[in-house]
Design an enzyme around this catalytic site. Structure first.
Site, mmCIF file in Angstrom:
data_model
loop_
_atom_site.group_PDB
_atom_site.id
_atom_site.type_symbol
_atom_site.label_atom_id
_atom_site.label_comp_id
_atom_site.label_asym_id
_atom_site.label_seq_id
_atom_site.Cartn_x
_atom_site.Cartn_y
_atom_site.Cartn_z
ATOM 1 N N GLY A 80 -8.090 2.008 4.636
ATOM 2 C CA GLY A 80 -7.330 2.271 3.413
ATOM 3 C C GLY A 80 -6.824 3.707 3.324
ATOM 4 C CE LYS A 92 -7.904 -3.061 5.834
ATOM 5 N NZ LYS A 92 -8.763 -2.087 6.501
ATOM 6 C CD GLU A 116 -10.606 -0.585 -9.602
ATOM 7 O OE1 GLU A 116 -10.623 -1.583 -8.826
ATOM 8 O OE2 GLU A 116 -11.438 0.327 -9.542
ATOM 9 C CD GLU A 122 -12.987 5.645 0.144
ATOM 10 O OE1 GLU A 122 -13.010 5.609 -1.097
ATOM 11 O OE2 GLU A 122 -12.110 5.077 0.806
ATOM 12 C CG HIS A 168 -3.202 32.362 -14.054
ATOM 13 N ND1 HIS A 168 -3.165 33.652 -14.514
ATOM 14 C CD2 HIS A 168 -2.271 32.288 -13.060
ATOM 15 C CE1 HIS A 168 -2.228 34.327 -13.856
ATOM 16 N NE2 HIS A 168 -1.671 33.513 -12.966
ATOM 17 C CE LYS A 219 -13.583 -1.078 -3.998
ATOM 18 N NZ LYS A 219 -12.674 -1.362 -2.902
HETATM 19 O O1 F6P Z 1 -11.925 3.123 -2.571
HETATM 20 C C1 F6P Z 1 -12.416 2.195 -1.683
HETATM 21 C C2 F6P Z 1 -11.351 1.411 -1.064
HETATM 22 O O2 F6P Z 1 -11.977 0.453 -0.301
HETATM 23 C C3 F6P Z 1 -10.409 2.272 -0.251
HETATM 24 O O3 F6P Z 1 -10.844 2.514 1.012
HETATM 25 C C4 F6P Z 1 -9.149 1.477 -0.377
HETATM 26 O O4 F6P Z 1 -8.079 2.273 -0.025
HETATM 27 C C5 F6P Z 1 -9.196 1.095 -1.828
HETATM 28 O O5 F6P Z 1 -10.538 0.774 -2.052
HETATM 29 C C6 F6P Z 1 -8.293 -0.016 -2.269
HETATM 30 O O6 F6P Z 1 -8.516 -1.207 -1.578
HETATM 31 P P1 F6P Z 1 -7.365 -2.283 -1.417
HETATM 32 O O7 F6P Z 1 -6.247 -1.636 -0.685
HETATM 33 O O8 F6P Z 1 -7.974 -3.407 -0.650
HETATM 34 O O9 F6P Z 1 -6.942 -2.716 -2.787
#
Ligand code: F6P
Length: 547
Positions: free
Chosen positions: A267, A206, A212, A353, A384, A495
């Site tokens: 998200g 987004k 990451e 969340e 199991h 973060k």
């Molecule tokens: O996990 C937190 C978050 O802000 C989620 O709400 C979102 O889906 C995810 O990180 C990834 O964020 P982005 O789509 O901006 O990479």
């Protein structure tokens, strides 16, 4: 000021809990032969049986009263019409507009957002059809055979879960891969064995600022350039789903291949937007629209059905009963369907969340429990593994069993075993075992509650309805608890600190606690400065972005 826990309804529910604590669920059925008929309902291709709960008629009436006395009806209307209900981030919450397949306008800041939604849908249609038909070519003129979605959280879990759930509808010549973890082993494992000339990467983010995702996307680009193409070829192999067009273009993605969505799509509610691009590629645009259609039908049910027969409302109230009055800490999700194996992980983010909050929408601490710990895995595997604790342990865990009725051709016997196992478990949890009589210490106590959700068949439409059902369940609980289900400040904190740590690792600063300092000194020895700085660049960019 109104205080939920002091309300007459809340107090009478507390009293009812005391009065019914020793009730046996099975006795409710003896007393009322109509209980199953009364406590089950169908919406489209979904059937919910909520009769096996330790909920008497009177308890249900009071729970419904709780919903009637809450801001639910008003807040629901506000959500669908685009009012700013995500108050801390000052924005509307409009994932429902993404599955509005009609022409009803949805106004945000005085502007109808439907034309933009339609035009992005058209873009998804054109692109998915071109890739699926082979008309879209990689830099060497070959068709795409592997699609790699790079994203995390809501930009991974929804499309990942849906693509796996609908695998049998997948295009036979396309393979799908999902890379989310910043652990380099994840992307390395996926890239190994891929041919860059026939691979398409979707950078799903987004904000286009998540550490990451950016690290993984850069590694994928480096791999692509080393193995095959040149900078100019990036455009044929990388597309993005993002609200941040500029950053996506700076990455090398062609403007026409940035699939837009909007700040008002959270998200974890974004699989209906261009974040769902892998779904459209996998099952085709028509399948994607069917999924939206199923969600839209659940939206209409949620909007129109009386609260007493409203599936998301009933599921939300059942959860509230266990969390706030019985003291359950967790909610298990157990799909008896291997194709739904990612569903517990998806619902975990959706619920935890959204409703993992301890202040209300005015920022005041709440004096009641909110969102449950959501966990689970597929049955019959779970039988199991963790079912022993559910049968005889000291915890009290309500369970949602989920299955589809229609068997796969050729394995009807497996499907029969799957369904009968699930029904046996739901029955066993309620009935328990009394072989040795009440005094047998090894007998199962029973009286453990569960819902059974049956899909006629696992189709895109029913999957859409199922996910919308849980979205609205989470929403209703958030409204009753008067919390904001649409922000995630806790995640943002992690973060930010990850960014600070990676930037300041060489400073030997004493600003961090002694444990963190000690651990960092061990980490420091393993990283030359260059490796640290590439990670922290991604961090810096991410630190200001809003979700
Ligand atoms: O996990 C937190 C978050 O802000 C989620 O709400 C979102 O889906 C995810 O990180 C990834 O964020 P982005 O789509 O901006 O990479």
């Amino acid at each position: 000021m109104f205080q939920l826990t002091r309300s007459v309804t809340w107090q009478s529910l507390l009293k009812l809990r005391e009065e019914t604590a020793n009730d046996r669920i099975r006795d409710y059925f003896v007393r009322d032969p109509e209980r199953f008929n009364k406590m089950s309902l169908r919406v489209g291709g979904l059937f919910l049986d909520y009769s096996k709960h330790q909920i008497s008629d009177q308890v249900l009436d009071r729970l419904l009263e709780l919903a009637h006395h809450s801001a639910l009806v008003q807040r629901r209307a506000q959500m669908f019409s685009g009012d700013i209900i995500n108050v801390t981030e000052d924005r509307p919450v409009l994932h429902t507009a993404l599955r509005n397949l009609g022409d009803t306008p949805v106004i945000v800041d005085g502007k109808d957002v439907m034309p933009e939604i339609h035009s992005t849908r058209e873009q998804i249609k054109r692109f998915s059809e071109a890739v699926r038909s082979g008309e879209w070519k990689g830099h060497s003129g070959e068709r795409i055979r592997d699609v790699v979605n790079i994203g995390i959280g809501g930009s991974d879990l929804g499309p990942n879960m849906a693509c796996r759930a609908l695998l049998k509808h997948r295009h036979p010549e396309l393979n799908f891969h999902f890379v989310s973890n910043v652990d380099g082993a994840h992307i390395q494992k996926v890239l190994r064995g891929l041919n860059p000339a026939t691979t398409l990467f979707i950078v799903s983010t987004k904000t286009f600022s998540t550490q990451e995702t950016l690290l993984n996307a850069r590694t994928a680009r480096r791999w692509f350039l080393e193995q095959a193409g040149e900078d100019a070829d990036i455009g044929a192999h990388f597309v993005a789903a993002s609200t941040n067009r500029k950053a996506a273009m700076e990455f090398g993605i062609r403007e026409e291949n940035v699939f837009e969505f909007w700040a008002w799509v959270g998200g974890r509610y974004s699989m209906w937007s261009s974040i769902g691009l892998p779904i459209a590629l996998a099952i085709g645009f028509d399948g994607f629209i069917e999924m939206l259609q199923g969600a839209w039908e659940m939206d209409q049910h949620f909007l129109q059905a009386p609260l007493e027969q409203n599936m998301p409302v009933l599921m939300a109230l059942i959860g509230i009963w266990y969390i706030n009055f019985v003291g359950a800490e967790t909610q298990a999700i157990v799909p008896y369907d291997q194709a739904l194996h990612q569903l517990p992980a998806f619902l975990q983010q959706l619920d935890m969340e959204s409703n993992g909050k301890s202040v209300d929408i005015f920022g005041r601490p709440v004096d009641y429990k909110t969102g449950p710990i959501v966990w689970g895995q597929t049955g019959s595997n779970g039988q199991h593994a963790f079912f022993q604790l559910l049968h005889q342990g000291t915890r009290y865990v309500p369970i949602d069993f989920i299955a589809s009725l229609k068997p796969e051709p050729g394995v009807e016997d497996h499907h029969f075993a799957l369904l009968t196992n699930m029904l046996a478990q739901a029955n066993a949890f309620m009935e328990g075992s009394q072989q040795g009589g009440d005094l047998d210490p090894y007998s199962c106590p029973g009286n453990r509650p569960s819902s059974v959700l049956l899909l006629d068949e696992l189709t895109p439409r029913n999957l859409g309805a199922l996910i919308a059902l849980y979205e609205h369940k989470v929403f209703v609980q958030g409204v009753i608890w008067n919390i904001n289900s649409f922000d995630q400040w806790g995640v943002q904190l992690g973060k930010r600190i990850a960014g600070e740590i990676s930037e300041r690792i060489d400073e030997r600063t004493q600003d961090f606690d002694a444990s963190t300092q000690g651990l960092l000194s061990l980490v420091r020895e393993h990283f030359p400065a260059s490796e640290k700085s590439s990670a922290s660049t991604a961090k810096k960019k991410g630190s200001k972005a809003s979700r």
